[in-house]
Design a protein around this motif. Sequence first.
Motif, PDB file in Angstrom:
ATOM      1  N   ARG A 262     -61.196 -37.322 -26.235  1.00  0.00           N
ATOM      2  CA  ARG A 262     -62.352 -36.426 -25.408  1.00  0.00           C
ATOM      3  C   ARG A 262     -63.230 -35.620 -26.263  1.00  0.00           C
ATOM      4  NH1 ARG A 262     -59.713 -35.946 -19.585  1.00  0.00           N
ATOM      5  NH2 ARG A 262     -59.567 -38.181 -19.120  1.00  0.00           N
ATOM      6  N   ARG A 263     -62.484 -34.747 -27.106  1.00  0.00           N
ATOM      7  CA  ARG A 263     -62.820 -33.773 -27.925  1.00  0.00           C
ATOM      8  C   ARG A 263     -63.635 -34.534 -29.092  1.00  0.00           C
ATOM      9  NH1 ARG A 263     -61.404 -28.808 -26.540  1.00  0.00           N
ATOM     10  NH2 ARG A 263     -59.585 -28.477 -25.310  1.00  0.00           N
ATOM     11  N   GLN A 264     -63.043 -35.447 -29.585  1.00  0.00           N
ATOM     12  CA  GLN A 264     -63.646 -36.162 -30.672  1.00  0.00           C
ATOM     13  C   GLN A 264     -65.122 -36.554 -30.065  1.00  0.00           C
ATOM     14  OE1 GLN A 264     -62.453 -40.021 -32.191  1.00  0.00           O
ATOM     15  NE2 GLN A 264     -62.261 -38.957 -34.245  1.00  0.00           N
ATOM     16  N   ALA A 265     -65.195 -37.130 -29.031  1.00  0.00           N
ATOM     17  CA  ALA A 265     -66.487 -37.934 -28.327  1.00  0.00           C
ATOM     18  C   ALA A 265     -67.479 -36.583 -28.020  1.00  0.00           C
ATOM     19  CB  ALA A 265     -66.060 -38.541 -27.188  1.00  0.00           C
ATOM     20  N   ALA A 266     -67.079 -35.628 -27.661  1.00  0.00           N
ATOM     21  CA  ALA A 266     -67.812 -34.170 -27.227  1.00  0.00           C
ATOM     22  C   ALA A 266     -68.426 -33.617 -28.718  1.00  0.00           C
ATOM     23  CB  ALA A 266     -67.029 -33.237 -26.911  1.00  0.00           C
ATOM     24  N   ALA A 267     -67.393 -33.678 -29.792  1.00  0.00           N
ATOM     25  CA  ALA A 267     -68.028 -33.221 -30.916  1.00  0.00           C
ATOM     26  C   ALA A 267     -69.073 -34.021 -31.631  1.00  0.00           C
ATOM     27  CB  ALA A 267     -66.997 -33.237 -32.036  1.00  0.00           C
TER      28      ALA A 267
END
Length: 426
Positions: A278-283
């Motif tokens: 999820r953090r990768q998608a947000a970044a």
Amino acid sequence: MPSASANYRTLLRTSGAAAFFLPAAVGRLGIAMTGIGIVWLVHARTGSYAAAGLVTGGFAVADAVAGPQIGRLVDRFGQTRVLPYALGAHAGAVALLLAGAVPDLVAGVLVGATLPQLSALSAARWSALLSGERAAALPAAFALEALTNGASYMAGPALVSVLGAAGRPGAGVLLAAALVVGGGLALAVQRRTEPPLTGHAERRHAGRALLRSAFLRQVALGLTLGVFFGAVQVSVAAYAVGRGTPDAAALLYVAFNCTNLVGGWAYGAWRHGGSPRRRQAAAAACLTLASIPLTFLDAPLAVGATLALTGLAVPVLLILASVLTESAVPRAVLTQAFTWGNSASAAGIAGAAAIAGRAVDASGAHGGFGVAAGAAAVMTVLALGGPRGSLLDMPKSPAPTEATTPNPQPPRVDWSTPLTGPDQGS
């Protein structure tokens, strides 16, 4: 919350960590110098930038193709056994290039094909060292790796360019080779932190993990991130030249690269849970939103500030790609997996030069920045792609959080079970 500096100091105080990390960092500085060093050397020898570009392109392609194969040998035989041979071959290839004993293109290909991926070897050692209860420190370790790579690619080309401008282009290539070979050999003798080898049966089946969608997604993200990098490089140059201020390109690159380092440094200080996916998608989404204004902004200050914003998101994507790659494959193929990510990024940078160049010819610098924004959007889609229930995925445990990222010791899946039906990798 501890500072980033404290985090990194704690990491390097881990028994054996500094002994392998520092030599690898020295070698990576040499790797960052090699490509631009070839440009200076071949141009000085031939007077042709076209020839220099051709040889450098051959070097880059050979590096991207051969890197995973060297990683595969390392996974099978170990860093200590493989590195001396690879480094010896690399030194021989550089000697051929400097002496002009073979055509420059042949020598450039040999230099690239023998260049060991020291960043992948260092990342594999961190994975082995920070196992079990210490796995929560892996994101910070990968942040340190990203910072080192970023600093190397800022300082290395500048150092080579100084030597080239002083009329000593061969000295740049020679210094690069000395750093690669010296740092690589110093890394090879660190036996205590060398990742343990796995058995023949496990190696035979573990390669299937490289066909899992969880891993292939990270390779695809690396490819598109390379496209983003390459498109930004071309577009910044086109923007500065188009305004009649070519010297401004250097300042814009500094704005992008400095915030890149700041973003990686700050991210390494965090201690948080949550899904890395999820953090990768947000970044990736943040990178997309930050890139869109580049397609229409004209004022240099606005363009510089926007490039600085994009630079904050890039190291986060690199760090999380390492975290998710480490959790997606078993240790038997971990080095190879890391090198595939590096190769994909290099291929994306190379391909982006042609794609963004056409866009710039058609629509100016804004068209090139549009290619970068498009690549960021593709990254967002890839990162959001649902890994659960995919026909390509094999059974696995729930996605780890960054606070509890496990060391990928097999069996992450039951490798003895034949891969059939909907769980079969492609």
